[in-house]
Design a protein around this motif. Structure first.
Motif, PDB file in Angstrom:
ATOM      1  N   THR A  13      -4.424  28.543  36.585  1.00  0.00           N
ATOM      2  CA  THR A  13      -5.594  29.034  37.270  1.00  0.00           C
ATOM      3  C   THR A  13      -6.347  29.629  36.199  1.00  0.00           C
ATOM      4  O   THR A  13      -8.067  29.593  35.569  1.00  0.00           O
ATOM      5  CB  THR A  13      -5.773  29.308  38.128  1.00  0.00           C
ATOM      6  OG1 THR A  13      -4.905  31.133  38.311  1.00  0.00           O
ATOM      7  CG2 THR A  13      -5.188  28.569  39.571  1.00  0.00           C
ATOM      8  N   CYS A  14      -5.687  30.151  35.703  1.00  0.00           N
ATOM      9  CA  CYS A  14      -7.152  31.674  34.142  1.00  0.00           C
ATOM     10  C   CYS A  14      -6.403  31.505  33.295  1.00  0.00           C
ATOM     11  O   CYS A  14      -4.972  31.147  32.598  1.00  0.00           O
ATOM     12  CB  CYS A  14      -7.172  32.286  34.582  1.00  0.00           C
ATOM     13  SG  CYS A  14      -5.947  33.292  35.025  1.00  0.00           S
ATOM     14  N   HIS A  16      -5.176  34.372  31.797  1.00  0.00           N
ATOM     15  CA  HIS A  16      -3.924  34.860  31.773  1.00  0.00           C
ATOM     16  C   HIS A  16      -2.777  34.155  31.887  1.00  0.00           C
ATOM     17  O   HIS A  16      -1.794  34.432  31.430  1.00  0.00           O
ATOM     18  CB  HIS A  16      -3.813  36.039  32.937  1.00  0.00           C
ATOM     19  CG  HIS A  16      -5.433  37.403  32.646  1.00  0.00           C
ATOM     20  ND1 HIS A  16      -5.904  37.138  33.511  1.00  0.00           N
ATOM     21  CD2 HIS A  16      -4.743  38.367  31.523  1.00  0.00           C
ATOM     22  CE1 HIS A  16      -6.210  38.613  32.897  1.00  0.00           C
ATOM     23  NE2 HIS A  16      -5.373  38.963  32.099  1.00  0.00           N
ATOM     24  N   CYS A  17      -3.061  32.535  33.135  1.00  0.00           N
ATOM     25  CA  CYS A  17      -1.765  32.218  33.188  1.00  0.00           C
ATOM     26  C   CYS A  17      -0.903  31.792  32.023  1.00  0.00           C
ATOM     27  O   CYS A  17      -0.007  31.021  31.267  1.00  0.00           O
ATOM     28  CB  CYS A  17      -1.790  31.336  33.977  1.00  0.00           C
ATOM     29  SG  CYS A  17      -2.843  31.694  35.912  1.00  0.00           S
TER      30      CYS A  17
HETATM   31 CU   LIG Z   1      -3.822  32.887  35.789  1.00  0.00          CU
END
Ligand SMILES: [Cu+2]
Length: 68
Positions: A13-14, A16-17
């Motif tokens: 989703t972002c 970091h993922c």
């Molecule tokens: Cu994420």
């Protein structure tokens, strides 16, 4: 030789993922590059030789996501 393969990963989703997936896949022997598109779930892996799909699946799983 250079092999490029594109996989689809669900659950990201972002940024970091994307970073987690990139990091885990980068640890596979022979991998020279990983490009992750969070919006489409597309992960393009560049390597020196063909990679086992199982190795990619395990790395993605390790990061906490799922290879489709
Ligand atoms: Cu994420």
């Amino acid at each position: 030789m250079t092999v490029e393969a594109t996989y689809t990963v669900t659950g990201m989703t972002c940024g970091h993922c994307a970073a987690s997936v990139r990091e885990e896949i980068s640890e596979i022997a022979g991998v020279t590059g990983v490009d992750v598109n969070v919006e489409t779930g597309s992960v393009t892996v560049t390597s020196e030789a063909d990679l086992a799909r199982d190795a990619i699946a395990a790395a993605v799983d390790e990061a906490g996501y799922t290879l489709v």
